[in-house]
Design an enzyme around this catalytic site. Structure first.
Site, PDB file in Angstrom:
ATOM      1  N   HIS A  46       0.841  -1.207   0.000  1.00 18.44           N
ATOM      2  CA  HIS A  46       0.000   0.000   0.000  1.00 18.44           C
ATOM      3  C   HIS A  46       0.878   1.261   0.000  1.00 18.44           C
ATOM      4  CE1 HIS A  46      -2.847  -2.879   2.182  1.00 18.44           C
ATOM      5  NE2 HIS A  46      -3.569  -2.473   1.154  1.00 18.44           N
ATOM      6  N   GLN A  65      -8.485  -6.134 -11.388  1.00 16.46           N
ATOM      7  CA  GLN A  65      -9.152  -4.959 -10.800  1.00 16.46           C
ATOM      8  C   GLN A  65      -8.700  -3.656 -11.467  1.00 16.46           C
ATOM      9  OE1 GLN A  65      -9.869  -4.498  -6.413  1.00 16.46           O
ATOM     10  NE2 GLN A  65      -8.074  -3.198  -6.528  1.00 16.46           N
TER      11      GLN A  65
HETATM   12  P1  AMP Z   1      -6.548  -3.591  -0.615  1.00 14.28           P
HETATM   13  O1  AMP Z   1      -6.356  -2.845   0.660  1.00 14.28           O
HETATM   14  O2  AMP Z   1      -6.121  -5.017  -0.547  1.00 14.28           O
HETATM   15  O3  AMP Z   1      -7.920  -3.395  -1.209  1.00 14.28           O
HETATM   16  O4  AMP Z   1      -5.550  -2.934  -1.648  1.00 14.28           O
HETATM   17  C1  AMP Z   1      -5.549  -1.563  -1.893  1.00 14.28           C
HETATM   18  C2  AMP Z   1      -4.641  -1.274  -3.060  1.00 14.28           C
HETATM   19  O5  AMP Z   1      -3.324  -1.719  -2.748  1.00 14.28           O
HETATM   20  C3  AMP Z   1      -5.062  -2.005  -4.343  1.00 14.28           C
HETATM   21  O6  AMP Z   1      -4.861  -1.150  -5.451  1.00 14.28           O
HETATM   22  C4  AMP Z   1      -4.115  -3.172  -4.360  1.00 14.28           C
HETATM   23  O7  AMP Z   1      -3.874  -3.681  -5.657  1.00 14.28           O
HETATM   24  C5  AMP Z   1      -2.869  -2.557  -3.784  1.00 14.28           C
HETATM   25  N1  AMP Z   1      -1.973  -3.587  -3.239  1.00 14.28           N
HETATM   26  C6  AMP Z   1      -2.269  -4.536  -2.331  1.00 14.28           C
HETATM   27  N2  AMP Z   1      -1.211  -5.338  -2.126  1.00 14.28           N
HETATM   28  C7  AMP Z   1      -0.224  -4.896  -2.944  1.00 14.28           C
HETATM   29  C8  AMP Z   1       1.119  -5.323  -3.210  1.00 14.28           C
HETATM   30  N3  AMP Z   1       1.670  -6.374  -2.600  1.00 14.28           N
HETATM   31  N4  AMP Z   1       1.823  -4.620  -4.120  1.00 14.28           N
HETATM   32  C9  AMP Z   1       1.282  -3.553  -4.772  1.00 14.28           C
HETATM   33  N5  AMP Z   1       0.030  -3.114  -4.561  1.00 14.28           N
HETATM   34  C10 AMP Z   1      -0.711  -3.771  -3.661  1.00 14.28           C
END
Ligand code: AMP
Length: 282
Positions: free
Chosen positions: A37, A153
């Site tokens: 994040h 997504q």
């Molecule tokens: P989430 O909180 O899981 O809904 O993720 C929020 C954002 O963070 C989304 O755009 C995810 O794709 C991104 N995200 C989550 N994990 C990662 C990661 N390991 N690397 C890059 N982006 C991430």
């Protein structure tokens, strides 16, 4: 860092930033923040003067038998991380603020949302599209940053923004991984010690499969079947899918002859892991 909990207060703050001429970046999250994040925040900062991060566990993207109730919530730590990352605005609305009693709208994006994650999570992309549309209309950022960890997504959000003429540039940032290759995820905390040892194999298998596809570009299905068998062998309980798709349209590929993305989703116990790697032509 300003902590804002209502859309009215948010609108006021954004209007003031825009009047001052700042370019605004936006990173939507569901909290339980990790370095993945925070990399999106850094990415946003390369294009923007001010960065807004939302933390909202979106009930609409969880199915009835999924982990909405148990999803990790750690607001105090999240706000500390965002503040130390010099985020300008943390937007942390309650569920009632986002989805008041008479809310009935559902946003459905066709095409790129089909297959892959929507097979076992039929509610998921409508839930994502609905919350992302609302958040983008509330924040009205110049740039919104999403992670390639959730590659399908990103494509759904890009389609949504184009189709609904939402004036925002959508940027994708690369996957951030643990040292052993496991893609960082808020759900990794669910893994017990032995599952945590198996988990990075999903990335290794994807990398190996990508190499095999490059050496046998006309026989993709055989490599995908191999990958599924290996994932089962190394200890994944259920393999949802291993698929090769064209990198932009996400059309399935029976032969590898163009830039592509290789996707996998598999369960360790009740925890569902997803990952993807590029399989690009040189
Ligand atoms: P989430 O909180 O899981 O809904 O993720 C929020 C954002 O963070 C989304 O755009 C995810 O794709 C991104 N995200 C989550 N994990 C990662 C990661 N390991 N690397 C890059 N982006 C991430």
């Amino acid at each position: 860092m300003k902590i804002i909990r209502t859309k009215n207060a948010l609108r006021g703050e954004i209007a003031a930033l825009k009047r001052a001429g700042y370019v605004i970046g936006f990173v939507p999250t569901m909290g339980a923040l990790h370095a993945g994040h925070l990399s999106l925040v850094e990415h946003a900062r390369t294009f923007c003067d001010k960065v807004v991060v939302s933390v909202f566990v979106n009930p609409k993207q969880f199915g009835p038998n999924e982990d909405y109730a148990s999803y990790p919530r750690q607001e105090a730590q999240d706000l500390e991380k965002l503040s130390s990352q010099a985020v300008d605005v943390a937007y942390v609305p309650e569920v009632q603020e986002m989805f008041p009693e008479h809310f009935t709208t559902r946003v459905h994006v066709g095409g790129v949302s089909e297959g892959l994650d929507s097979i076992t999570r039929p509610h998921f992309f409508d839930g994502v599209a609905t919350i992302v549309a609302k958040l983008l209309l509330q924040v009205m950022p110049d740039v919104a940053v999403f992670g390639e960890k959730d590659y399908q997504q990103v494509k759904v959000v890009k389609r949504l923004v184009q189709d609904l003429d939402i004036p925002v540039r959508v940027e994708a940032a690369p996957i951030v991984r643990e040292v052993d290759g496991l893609a960082m995820s808020s759900r990794n905390v669910y893994l017990n010690e032995s599952q945590r040892k198996i988990a990075p194999r999903i990335f290794q298998v994807l990398q190996d499969t990508a190499e095999k596809i490059k050496s046998h570009p006309g026989a993709v299905q055989a490599q995908l079947d191999w990958a599924k068998a290996v994932l089962k062998d190394v200890g994944f309980d259920v393999v949802d899918y291993v698929e090769l798709r064209e990198a932009e349209s996400l059309h399935p590929l029976a032969e590898w002859d163009t830039n592509a993305r290789l996707f996998a989703a598999a369960y360790l116990g009740k925890t569902r892991l997803i990952d993807n790697v590029a399989v690009d032509v040189e």
